[in-house]
Design an enzyme around this catalytic site. Sequence first.
Site, PDB file in Angstrom:
ATOM      1  N   ARG A   1       0.803  -1.076   0.202  1.00 27.83           N
ATOM      2  CA  ARG A   1      -0.164   0.182   0.065  1.00 27.83           C
ATOM      3  C   ARG A   1       0.934   1.156   0.026  1.00 27.83           C
ATOM      4  O   ARG A   1       0.647   2.062  -0.588  1.00 27.83           O
ATOM      5  CB  ARG A   1      -0.877  -0.072   1.234  1.00 27.83           C
ATOM      6  CG  ARG A   1      -1.978  -1.089   1.285  1.00 27.83           C
ATOM      7  CD  ARG A   1      -2.675  -1.039   2.529  1.00 27.83           C
ATOM      8  NE  ARG A   1      -3.596  -2.405   2.613  1.00 27.83           N
ATOM      9  CZ  ARG A   1      -3.861  -3.057   3.555  1.00 27.83           C
ATOM     10  NH1 ARG A   1      -3.345  -2.926   4.614  1.00 27.83           N
ATOM     11  NH2 ARG A   1      -4.689  -4.045   3.520  1.00 27.83           N
TER      12      ARG A   1
ATOM     13  N   PHE B   1     -11.804  -4.601  -5.407  1.00 20.37           N
ATOM     14  CA  PHE B   1     -11.860  -5.452  -4.165  1.00 20.37           C
ATOM     15  C   PHE B   1     -11.210  -4.716  -3.140  1.00 20.37           C
ATOM     16  O   PHE B   1     -10.403  -5.081  -2.297  1.00 20.37           O
ATOM     17  CB  PHE B   1     -11.013  -6.873  -4.575  1.00 20.37           C
ATOM     18  CG  PHE B   1     -11.572  -7.447  -5.727  1.00 20.37           C
ATOM     19  CD1 PHE B   1     -12.485  -8.371  -5.886  1.00 20.37           C
ATOM     20  CD2 PHE B   1     -10.782  -7.505  -6.807  1.00 20.37           C
ATOM     21  CE1 PHE B   1     -12.902  -9.183  -7.012  1.00 20.37           C
ATOM     22  CE2 PHE B   1     -11.098  -8.183  -8.024  1.00 20.37           C
ATOM     23  CZ  PHE B   1     -12.255  -8.803  -8.004  1.00 20.37           C
TER      24      PHE B   1
ATOM     25  N   ASP C   1     -16.340  -2.697  -4.053  1.00 19.56           N
ATOM     26  CA  ASP C   1     -16.383  -3.929  -3.560  1.00 19.56           C
ATOM     27  C   ASP C   1     -17.772  -4.489  -3.574  1.00 19.56           C
ATOM     28  O   ASP C   1     -18.569  -3.626  -3.333  1.00 19.56           O
ATOM     29  CB  ASP C   1     -15.750  -3.786  -2.023  1.00 19.56           C
ATOM     30  CG  ASP C   1     -15.398  -5.095  -1.287  1.00 19.56           C
ATOM     31  OD1 ASP C   1     -14.185  -5.550  -1.446  1.00 19.56           O
ATOM     32  OD2 ASP C   1     -16.241  -5.783  -0.715  1.00 19.56           O
ATOM     33  N   SER C   2     -17.766  -5.536  -3.372  1.00 20.36           N
ATOM     34  CA  SER C   2     -19.206  -6.329  -3.283  1.00 20.36           C
ATOM     35  C   SER C   2     -19.847  -6.193  -1.901  1.00 20.36           C
ATOM     36  O   SER C   2     -21.251  -6.533  -1.540  1.00 20.36           O
ATOM     37  CB  SER C   2     -19.508  -8.055  -3.986  1.00 20.36           C
ATOM     38  OG  SER C   2     -18.337  -8.514  -3.197  1.00 20.36           O
TER      39      SER C   2
ATOM     40  N   ASP D   1      -6.969  -6.564  -6.701  1.00 22.06           N
ATOM     41  CA  ASP D   1      -6.632  -7.711  -5.524  1.00 22.06           C
ATOM     42  C   ASP D   1      -7.762  -8.441  -5.225  1.00 22.06           C
ATOM     43  O   ASP D   1      -8.228  -8.331  -4.117  1.00 22.06           O
ATOM     44  CB  ASP D   1      -6.256  -6.702  -4.326  1.00 22.06           C
ATOM     45  CG  ASP D   1      -5.561  -7.413  -3.124  1.00 22.06           C
ATOM     46  OD1 ASP D   1      -5.214  -8.718  -3.509  1.00 22.06           O
ATOM     47  OD2 ASP D   1      -5.647  -6.894  -1.774  1.00 22.06           O
TER      48      ASP D   1
ATOM     49  N   CYS E   1      -3.314 -13.875  -4.527  1.00 24.92           N
ATOM     50  CA  CYS E   1      -3.067 -14.489  -3.128  1.00 24.92           C
ATOM     51  C   CYS E   1      -3.293 -16.228  -2.915  1.00 24.92           C
ATOM     52  O   CYS E   1      -3.338 -16.812  -1.961  1.00 24.92           O
ATOM     53  CB  CYS E   1      -3.847 -13.754  -1.948  1.00 24.92           C
ATOM     54  SG  CYS E   1      -5.656 -14.106  -2.170  1.00 24.92           S
TER      55      CYS E   1
END
Length: 395
Positions: free
Chosen positions: A211, A227, A249-250, A299, A339
């Site tokens: 970040r 995300f 984002d969901s 991400d 990831c």
Amino acid sequence: MIDVVLKKGKEKAVLQKHPWVFSGAIEHVKGKPANGDIIRLLDGKKQFLGYGFYNDQSRVAVRLLEWNEDTAVNEDWFRQKVRTAVAGRAHILEDGSTDTCRLIFSEADYLPGLIVDKYADHLSVQVLTSGMQNAMPVIIDELNALLKPTSIFDKSDATSRSHEGLETSNVLLAGTHPPELVMVKENGITYGINIAEGQKSGFYCDQRDNRRLLAAYAKGKTMLDCFSYTGGFTLNALKNGAALVTSVDSSALAIETLQENIRLNSLDSAKHTAIKSDVNAQLRKFKESGDKFDIIVLDPPKYAPSRSALDRASRAYKDLNRIGMQLLNSGGLLATFSCSGAMDMETFKQVLAWAALDAGKQVQFINQFNQPEDHPVRSSFPEGEYLKGLLCRVW
């Protein structure tokens, strides 16, 4: 102590200090250990190899703890491993700009199946193996003695627990229940962390260094954070002078927490747009409307939980990055991550090369992202290196 005997020729990985023994490598078990018991592992010639947790419900039937036959794996052994892990992270928290990090990282700290994250004066734990579940009274006692946290909260809701015959857990283990939002600092930015209801252990501290690195490019730029969760990349970019950041984002809770985090840090909300949406659907909408960005962050969650899922995951990563590349201004930056431990960096680069061809773009890899030092990787356990990312310049 019950003996577990390996098939002839299956001891090579154990001798190289790899901590996993798969069920197919076992010749026989002398006795009937309960799941989570500590057993003695022997090779085909009945020579000692190590001590480890046993579980006959898991593909990983033995998770090795200790390779020295003269070292007893007892209460003191577990306490020492906890003390060593915590001491190794102390310097991360020294200057006060960060008070959240991972204190214990499973196999990397010789405590397979245990994850402990520090959020200010609260601890969030995930217990993913039956053996570690048995050891938790000692672990909790040692964490209390070392850190005197306000709470220790169990976030063991990972589906992987079912492979060990364990039910999910989301309960207070010690102290007082954490508030709805625990205030933490990372890179000088304040976040409200919902430990009880947030994803994973509550916050993704594995992106701390990344970040900060990406924020250095954000001044005066437009950025799309996909995300976004509770806004790690978004907040760092806004703090560093981004012209406009759009976060997608969901999760309604994540978006709500992100917007609260912007207020907590007195950042300019006029420079931020939050969108609750499925990321892939939203990217298609941006493409249809002709939107472009200077920086895009991708991400996503773990697409490849195992090697068997790698082909399907590679297609998903390729499609996601293809449309991401098409939404960038010429010369823009794509910060893209995986990831999935099953996907190594070289495979990830190949996937991005395919995405570039499909998008009709030229791509340079100008930097690599990794997991930070509080997520170390044992030389004998490369599977612990799960987070990888690339900073790409796209034309």
